[in-house]
Design a protein around this motif. Structure first.
Motif, short mmCIF file in Angstrom:
data_model
loop_
_atom_site.label_atom_id
_atom_site.label_comp_id
_atom_site.label_asym_id
_atom_site.label_seq_id
_atom_site.Cartn_x
_atom_site.Cartn_y
_atom_site.Cartn_z
N SER A 122 0.81 -1.22 0.00
CA SER A 122 0.00 0.00 0.00
C SER A 122 0.85 1.27 0.00
O SER A 122 0.34 2.34 -0.32
N TRP A 123 2.13 1.16 0.35
CA TRP A 123 3.02 2.34 0.40
C TRP A 123 4.45 1.86 0.23
O TRP A 123 4.85 0.83 0.78
N GLU A 124 5.22 2.63 -0.52
CA GLU A 124 6.64 2.32 -0.74
C GLU A 124 7.48 3.59 -0.67
O GLU A 124 7.01 4.67 -1.00
N LEU A 125 8.72 3.42 -0.28
CA LEU A 125 9.72 4.48 -0.35
C LEU A 125 10.98 3.83 -0.91
O LEU A 125 11.46 2.83 -0.37
N ILE A 126 11.47 4.37 -1.99
CA ILE A 126 12.61 3.86 -2.77
C ILE A 126 12.50 2.35 -3.03
O ILE A 126 13.46 1.61 -2.92
N ALA A 131 6.68 -3.12 5.31
CA ALA A 131 7.19 -4.38 5.89
C ALA A 131 8.69 -4.49 5.68
O ALA A 131 9.42 -4.93 6.58
N SER A 132 9.17 -4.10 4.51
CA SER A 132 10.61 -4.15 4.23
C SER A 132 11.38 -3.19 5.13
O SER A 132 12.44 -3.54 5.66
N TRP A 133 10.85 -1.98 5.28
CA TRP A 133 11.50 -1.02 6.16
C TRP A 133 11.52 -1.53 7.60
O TRP A 133 12.53 -1.38 8.31
N ASN A 134 10.42 -2.12 8.05
CA ASN A 134 10.40 -2.68 9.40
C ASN A 134 11.48 -3.76 9.54
O ASN A 134 12.18 -3.80 10.55
N ALA A 135 11.60 -4.62 8.54
CA ALA A 135 12.61 -5.69 8.61
C ALA A 135 14.01 -5.11 8.72
O ALA A 135 14.81 -5.53 9.57
N LEU A 136 14.32 -4.15 7.87
CA LEU A 136 15.66 -3.55 7.88
C LEU A 136 15.96 -2.80 9.18
O LEU A 136 17.02 -2.99 9.79
#
Length: 152
Positions: A122-126, A131-136
């Motif tokens: 539903s939302w992305e940055l770069i 979920a990816s940002w949370n993982a990182l």
């Protein structure tokens, strides 16, 4: 960096990620089931951090690292579901199996709760989803917790 400062940073990191999740929800991005799953370990890490600031020892930083690892792992799994690397739970993905009990009218209703699918970004940055940002970022918190453990 001292043990207490490291624990404080890890605790504030989880608080910031949890706060960010609630902020996105408040501005119109309702969470899917897997998004909710990722929130719980942050809450646990915050509680552990608050206690670990007061008590010495190695157990609490280890538990904080475990909580951060759990939310990072859920974030990686969720990212894989979003990117179609693997299948997610049928209750919140586009397989349709979790929607079988809903009628066409239920699916088209605009006054009910919004159905949020776990396999839709539903939302992305770069190019990275929430979920990816949370993982990182949670992986970074694991490192902070392990640093606090080393200083204990």
């Amino acid at each position: 960096m001292s043990r207490k400062l490291t624990i404080l940073l890890a605790t504030l990191g989880s608080a910031a990620l949890l706060g960010g999740a609630f902020f996105f929800q408040a501005i119109g991005y309702p969470p899917c089931a897997m998004c909710i799953w990722q929130r719980w370990p942050h809450g646990v890490a915050i509680a552990i951090g608050l206690i670990a600031m007061l008590l010495p020892g190695r157990v609490l930083p280890l538990l904080g690292a475990l909580a951060a690892t759990v939310t990072a792992a859920i974030g990686v799994f969720h990212t894989g579901v979003e990117r179609d690397w693997w299948e997610g739970p049928s209750s919140c993905t586009g397989t349709g199996q979790g929607l079988g009990s809903l009628s066409g009218g239920d699916l088209l209703a605009t006054d009910g709760p919004r159905l949020v699918m776990c396999d839709v970004v539903s939302w992305e940055l770069i190019g990275l989803s929430m979920a990816s940002w949370n993982a990182l970022l949670s992986a970074g918190l694991v490192l902070l917790w392990l640093s606090a453990l080393r200083r204990s």
